[in-house]
Design a protein around this motif. Structure first.
Motif, mmCIF file in Angstrom:
data_model
loop_
_atom_site.group_PDB
_atom_site.id
_atom_site.type_symbol
_atom_site.label_atom_id
_atom_site.label_comp_id
_atom_site.label_asym_id
_atom_site.label_seq_id
_atom_site.Cartn_x
_atom_site.Cartn_y
_atom_site.Cartn_z
ATOM 1 N N PHE A 29 0.845 -1.184 0.000
ATOM 2 C CA PHE A 29 0.000 0.000 0.000
ATOM 3 C C PHE A 29 0.888 1.243 0.000
ATOM 4 N N VAL A 30 0.491 2.260 -0.756
ATOM 5 C CA VAL A 30 1.173 3.546 -0.663
ATOM 6 C C VAL A 30 0.695 4.231 0.610
ATOM 7 N N THR A 31 1.634 4.708 1.400
ATOM 8 C CA THR A 31 1.311 5.360 2.665
ATOM 9 C C THR A 31 1.993 6.725 2.730
ATOM 10 N N VAL A 32 1.664 7.468 3.770
ATOM 11 C CA VAL A 32 2.309 8.760 4.006
ATOM 12 C C VAL A 32 2.992 8.724 5.364
ATOM 13 N N GLU A 33 4.257 9.079 5.382
ATOM 14 C CA GLU A 33 5.009 9.241 6.624
ATOM 15 C C GLU A 33 5.574 10.641 6.629
ATOM 16 N N SER A 201 -11.182 -10.120 -9.408
ATOM 17 C CA SER A 201 -10.157 -10.608 -8.475
ATOM 18 C C SER A 201 -10.746 -11.151 -7.174
ATOM 19 N N GLY A 202 -11.989 -10.755 -6.867
ATOM 20 C CA GLY A 202 -12.590 -11.145 -5.599
ATOM 21 C C GLY A 202 -12.082 -10.343 -4.419
ATOM 22 N N LEU A 203 -11.272 -9.318 -4.698
ATOM 23 C CA LEU A 203 -10.656 -8.514 -3.648
ATOM 24 C C LEU A 203 -11.514 -7.279 -3.375
ATOM 25 N N LYS A 204 -11.738 -7.006 -2.096
ATOM 26 C CA LYS A 204 -12.453 -5.781 -1.752
ATOM 27 C C LYS A 204 -11.612 -4.576 -2.156
ATOM 28 N N TYR A 205 -12.266 -3.543 -2.654
ATOM 29 C CA TYR A 205 -11.538 -2.327 -2.993
ATOM 30 C C TYR A 205 -10.753 -1.801 -1.794
ATOM 31 N N THR A 206 -11.340 -1.892 -0.614
ATOM 32 C CA THR A 206 -10.676 -1.387 0.584
ATOM 33 C C THR A 206 -9.412 -2.168 0.930
ATOM 34 N N GLU A 207 -9.265 -3.356 0.355
ATOM 35 C CA GLU A 207 -8.105 -4.203 0.647
ATOM 36 C C GLU A 207 -7.173 -4.352 -0.553
ATOM 37 N N ASP A 208 -7.396 -3.547 -1.577
ATOM 38 C CA ASP A 208 -6.615 -3.671 -2.805
ATOM 39 C C ASP A 208 -5.485 -2.647 -2.825
ATOM 40 N N PRO A 209 -4.230 -3.077 -2.711
ATOM 41 C CA PRO A 209 -3.114 -2.132 -2.716
ATOM 42 C C PRO A 209 -2.864 -1.487 -4.076
ATOM 43 N N THR A 210 -3.550 -1.968 -5.126
ATOM 44 C CA THR A 210 -3.433 -1.309 -6.430
ATOM 45 C C THR A 210 -3.933 0.126 -6.336
ATOM 46 N N ILE A 211 -4.914 0.352 -5.484
ATOM 47 C CA ILE A 211 -5.445 1.702 -5.279
ATOM 48 C C ILE A 211 -4.475 2.482 -4.396
ATOM 49 N N MET A 212 -3.970 3.596 -4.924
ATOM 50 C CA MET A 212 -3.117 4.479 -4.119
ATOM 51 C C MET A 212 -3.976 5.412 -3.275
ATOM 52 N N SER A 213 -4.992 6.026 -3.914
ATOM 53 C CA SER A 213 -5.806 6.968 -3.157
ATOM 54 C C SER A 213 -7.191 7.115 -3.765
ATOM 55 N N TRP A 214 -8.112 7.508 -2.911
ATOM 56 C CA TRP A 214 -9.422 7.982 -3.331
ATOM 57 C C TRP A 214 -9.319 9.491 -3.482
ATOM 58 N N GLN A 215 -9.821 10.006 -4.596
ATOM 59 C CA GLN A 215 -9.757 11.448 -4.819
ATOM 60 C C GLN A 215 -11.166 12.036 -4.838
ATOM 61 N N LEU A 216 -11.364 13.069 -4.026
ATOM 62 C CA LEU A 216 -12.705 13.607 -3.832
ATOM 63 C C LEU A 216 -13.348 14.054 -5.137
ATOM 64 N N MET A 243 -14.713 4.556 6.095
ATOM 65 C CA MET A 243 -15.023 3.325 5.363
ATOM 66 C C MET A 243 -13.771 2.567 4.957
ATOM 67 N N ASP A 244 -12.669 3.299 4.775
ATOM 68 C CA ASP A 244 -11.457 2.682 4.241
ATOM 69 C C ASP A 244 -10.216 3.344 4.833
ATOM 70 N N PRO A 245 -9.744 2.861 5.968
ATOM 71 C CA PRO A 245 -8.541 3.437 6.576
ATOM 72 C C PRO A 245 -7.243 2.989 5.901
ATOM 73 N N ASN A 246 -7.339 2.066 4.959
ATOM 74 C CA ASN A 246 -6.124 1.531 4.322
ATOM 75 C C ASN A 246 -5.543 2.443 3.246
ATOM 76 N N HIS A 247 -6.391 3.286 2.655
ATOM 77 C CA HIS A 247 -5.950 4.057 1.508
ATOM 78 C C HIS A 247 -5.842 5.544 1.806
ATOM 79 N N LEU A 248 -5.028 6.206 0.993
ATOM 80 C CA LEU A 248 -4.882 7.651 1.096
ATOM 81 C C LEU A 248 -6.109 8.343 0.520
ATOM 82 N N VAL A 249 -6.286 9.598 0.899
ATOM 83 C CA VAL A 249 -7.343 10.447 0.347
ATOM 84 C C VAL A 249 -6.704 11.746 -0.129
#
Length: 441
Positions: A29-33, A201-216, A243-249
């Motif tokens: 997952f892409v994260t921010v530090e 893929s059967g993968l929830k969007y919230t659990e998919d590391p392909t997604i870097m961020s949700w953009q408003l 709804m999704d703490p795994n991804h950036l916004v």
């Protein structure tokens, strides 16, 4: 006693396995530090493209073969990040927008378009690409805020392509933030998109590391409704995070548009805790900094304006303590010729200049991590250059509300692709150098 010991061992083992699975699921997952974009413990520097139409050609009854070829083409250019539409709204009667759309009426969905998005994400994952998922739009070309307002009973959309009166359109679109009915429709839609499970893929969007961020949204502007705009940013970003703490916004705004009345300000608009990184757009031609018909005489001033704007915004990101991405920029083909046969000498020079500005800033430690040029048109070709898109036309990087052939990069634009690859390798080189330094330490 043996039974109790065995049960304890089983519970401990199960707990460890669960903990390991949770840890594994968080990798990639892409994260921010602080003010850094990170990927698996290393800074995430990237070359990216805008590829908004990917979910439409990913539909089963469309041209998936074209999608696969274009993803491979971009991969060969070193592109690892795509900014894509993850929502579109409107029925077949709407003008100046993409068709078919994902949401055809409030709460009613075209599953084929959703599956196109599933397919796109699954194929991006195979190529180690990350997605920025654009969820709304201030402009008409994906439906967006104007469509929600029309559904909410605010009357017909005053298309500026017809009236030529942009003020009437922006006055219409800016109502979205304070309109409870329109905003509620969008919030309901967010729950559907963010909560989706990929049908392939059967993968929830919230659990998919392909997604870097949700953009408003794409280029939201506050205009005279800045207070309502800020309330909307805070509320919407918080809803997505809940709804999704795994991804950036991210917000998706331009930064500080040169227009004095646009009601946008990078420092203020991105100050909310749930906005993870800053977005910057630069439109030299649209903002009057560049005239393709007079390129040789104006290019030095164009460079000056770009440097000033970019530097100011990167410094603002540093003030906020957040990373930045230049996620939109581009210029027309030579002599403002919209034909695919037109040359790209000045565009190549401009791309190289902008890429190098970002690269040098990143190399010096400034908090800027990537750039997405606008946009990849791949194998698409305009039915008629300079005319608006119509149903049945090839999808291009130029969205349907703009003259076709304006900014897109084609698969045949080899000189442009060489510039992209050169700087993709340079950006990747920064990550490699940082990783090497960490090993030495």
């Amino acid at each position: 006693m043996k039974l109790l010991i065995g049960l304890a061992i089983l519970l401990f083992t199960t707990s460890c396995v669960k903990s390991t699975q949770e840890q594994v699921s968080k990798t990639n997952f892409v994260t921010v530090e602080s003010d850094r974009l990170m990927l698996d413990g290393s800074p995430y520097y990237f070359m990216g493209a805008n590829y908004w139409y990917g979910m439409n050609i990913g539909m089963e009854n469309d041209d998936r073969d074209r999608l696969l070829r274009e993803l491979d083409q971009m991969k060969a250019m070193g592109i690892t990040n795509l900014r894509i539409l993850a929502s579109s709204e409107g029925d077949e009667n709407q003008e100046f927008q993409v068709y078919p759309t994902m949401q055809t009426a409030p709460g009613k969905y075209n599953e084929e378009v959703f599956v196109g998005l599933d397919f796109l994400l699954d194929e991006m994952k195979k190529r180690d690409m990350k997605a920025v998922m654009v969820l709304n739009n201030f402009w008409t070309w994906s439906g967006g805020m104007p469509q929600y307002l029309q559904w909410a009973g605010k009357g017909a959309v005053p298309y500026p392509q017809i009236s030529k009166e942009w003020n009437k359109f922006t006055d219409y679109s800016k109502q979205f933030y304070a309109d409870e009915k329109a905003s509620k429709m969008f919030e309901d839609h967010l729950k559907v998109v963010v909560g989706r499970t990929n049908s392939i893929s059967g993968l929830k969007y919230t659990e998919d590391p392909t997604i870097m961020s949700w953009q408003l949204a794409n280029e939201p502007r506050g205009y005279s409704e800045v207070s309502e705009y800020h309330q909307w940013i805070k509320k919407t970003a918080g809803l997505i995070k809940s709804m999704d703490p795994n991804h950036l916004v991210s917000l998706g705004s331009e930064g500080d548009s040169p227009g004095p009345d646009a009601g946008i300000n990078l420092l203020k608009d991105n100050a909310f805790d749930d906005i993870d990184y800053v977005t910057i757009h630069i439109w030299a031609q649209n903002w009057g900094w560049y005239n393709p018909a007079n390129a040789a005489e104006e290019f030095d001033n164009t460079e000056k304006e770009v440097v000033e704007y970019l530097t100011k915004h990167v410094n603002d990101a540093k003030t906020l303590g957040k990373p930045a991405v230049l996620e939109e920029f581009g210029i027309a083909r030579d002599n403002d010729d919209y034909s695919p046969t037109a040359t790209t000498q000045w565009r190549d020079k401009y791309y190289g200049f902008v890429f190098d500005q970002v690269y040098q800033l990143a190399k010096e430690g400034a908090p800027i991590y990537g750039m997405n040029f606008w946009a990849y048109s791949g194998e698409g070709r305009p039915r008629a250059p300079k005319e608006f898109w119509q149903k049945g036309d090839d999808f291009l990087g130029d969205p349907p509300h703009e003259p076709q052939g304006w900014y897109g990069v084609y698969d045949k634009d080899k000189s442009t692709q060489e510039v992209i690859l050169q700087y993709a390798q340079k950006m990747q080189g920064i990550s490699t150098d940082v990783m090497a330094e960490n090993v030495e330490e």
